[in-house]
Structure formats: C-alpha cells, structure tokens
Design a protein around this motif. Structure first.
Motif, mmCIF file in Angstrom:
data_model
loop_
_atom_site.group_PDB
_atom_site.id
_atom_site.type_symbol
_atom_site.label_atom_id
_atom_site.label_comp_id
_atom_site.label_asym_id
_atom_site.label_seq_id
_atom_site.Cartn_x
_atom_site.Cartn_y
_atom_site.Cartn_z
ATOM 1 N N UNK A 4 0.849 -1.193 0.000
ATOM 2 C CA UNK A 4 0.000 0.000 0.000
ATOM 3 C C UNK A 4 0.884 1.241 0.000
ATOM 4 N N UNK A 5 0.587 2.173 -0.886
ATOM 5 C CA UNK A 5 1.256 3.473 -0.914
ATOM 6 C C UNK A 5 0.246 4.529 -0.513
ATOM 7 N N UNK A 38 -5.335 -1.055 -7.690
ATOM 8 C CA UNK A 38 -6.369 -0.018 -7.658
ATOM 9 C C UNK A 38 -5.751 1.264 -7.127
ATOM 10 N N UNK A 39 -6.397 2.368 -7.459
ATOM 11 C CA UNK A 39 -6.051 3.671 -6.905
ATOM 12 C C UNK A 39 -7.279 4.140 -6.141
ATOM 13 N N UNK A 40 -7.083 4.538 -4.900
ATOM 14 C CA UNK A 40 -8.186 5.027 -4.076
ATOM 15 C C UNK A 40 -7.939 6.495 -3.777
ATOM 16 N N UNK A 41 -8.910 7.336 -4.122
ATOM 17 C CA UNK A 41 -8.817 8.772 -3.867
ATOM 18 C C UNK A 41 -9.825 9.118 -2.785
ATOM 19 N N UNK A 42 -9.322 9.426 -1.604
ATOM 20 C CA UNK A 42 -10.168 9.775 -0.460
ATOM 21 C C UNK A 42 -9.977 11.250 -0.163
ATOM 22 N N UNK A 43 -10.985 12.065 -0.478
ATOM 23 C CA UNK A 43 -10.860 13.498 -0.243
ATOM 24 C C UNK A 43 -11.780 14.285 -1.144
ATOM 25 N N UNK A 44 -11.432 15.541 -1.356
ATOM 26 C CA UNK A 44 -12.228 16.430 -2.190
ATOM 27 C C UNK A 44 -11.763 16.410 -3.628
ATOM 28 N N UNK A 45 -12.202 17.410 -4.378
ATOM 29 C CA UNK A 45 -11.901 17.471 -5.799
ATOM 30 C C UNK A 45 -10.425 17.501 -6.115
ATOM 31 N N UNK A 46 -9.628 18.208 -5.329
ATOM 32 C CA UNK A 46 -8.187 18.279 -5.585
ATOM 33 C C UNK A 46 -7.540 16.905 -5.457
ATOM 34 N N UNK A 47 -7.959 16.160 -4.447
ATOM 35 C CA UNK A 47 -7.417 14.809 -4.233
ATOM 36 C C UNK A 47 -7.821 13.888 -5.369
#
Length: 116
Positions: A4-5, A38-47
């Motif tokens: 995990x990165x 997989x790539x997981x993006x946890x956050x708002x629009x910038x993330x």
C-alpha cells in the motif's frame, strides 16, 4: 500481502507542478513494485483530480514525455487516453466539485496563469 502506498502531498487547487510531483511518485512506485491493483482517492476534488492524473500518466506515459500531451487544447495536444487505466475508487469527502463523476481533472497552469 498487499503493498500500500499513501501519497500525502495533495495541494489545494492543484497546478501543473503538483500534478507532475504526483505523476513522478506514482511512476516511481510502479517501477519499484509493479502496477497498482487499484487507486483510491479519499478526499475532495483536488485529491480526486490528482489521483486521476497520476493514474493516467503512470499507466500511459505521454509518447513524447510531455506533460501537456493529454491536456486539452489550446494548452496541450488533447491526446486521447490510449488504453485502460488502473481502476480508481473515488471516495469524496466534500460536496460540490463533482470530480468523482467525470474523467477530467482541473488544474492551474502556472506558466500561462490559467485554469484548465
């Protein structure tokens, strides 16, 4: 086990420099550990936008190694995505940007002082 990165260097209102930093990170990690599952993006629009861009460029480095190859005209060439990407799971923590619903990413282009 799974490797995990976690990329911590997301900037509010990302720009070409912060996107390039994320691209370099994802590309380096991919060369060290192989492609992501997989790539997981946890956050708002910038993330979410930063994750989309890093995923695209790590999966399909631009043919001429030019950041602007995939950027829409008039700033870039607007090249189409040449193939499949690593699955991206967007988990928005804010409401309003809609980044999780599109395939595009918005950034400030520092050299031209524009947003695209």
């Amino acid at each position: 086990g799974h490797h995990v990165d976690i990329y911590y260097e997301i900037t509010v209102e990302p720009n070409n420099v912060s996107f390039q930093h994320a691209i370099d990170y994802a590309t380096n990690q991919t060369s060290l550990h192989g492609p992501y599952d997989a790539v997981i993006a946890l956050g708002g629009g910038s993330t979410i936008d930063t994750a989309k861009v890093a995923n695209l460029y790590a999966c399909h480095p631009p043919p001429n190694d030019d950041f602007y190859d995939y950027v829409n005209p008039p700033l870039g060439k607007g090249l189409p995505v040449p193939g499949p990407l690593t699955p991206l799971i967007a988990i928005p923590t804010t409401a309003g940007t809609g980044s999780e619903t599109t395939g595009v990413a918005i950034f400030d282009d520092a050299p031209t002082r524009s947003k695209t």
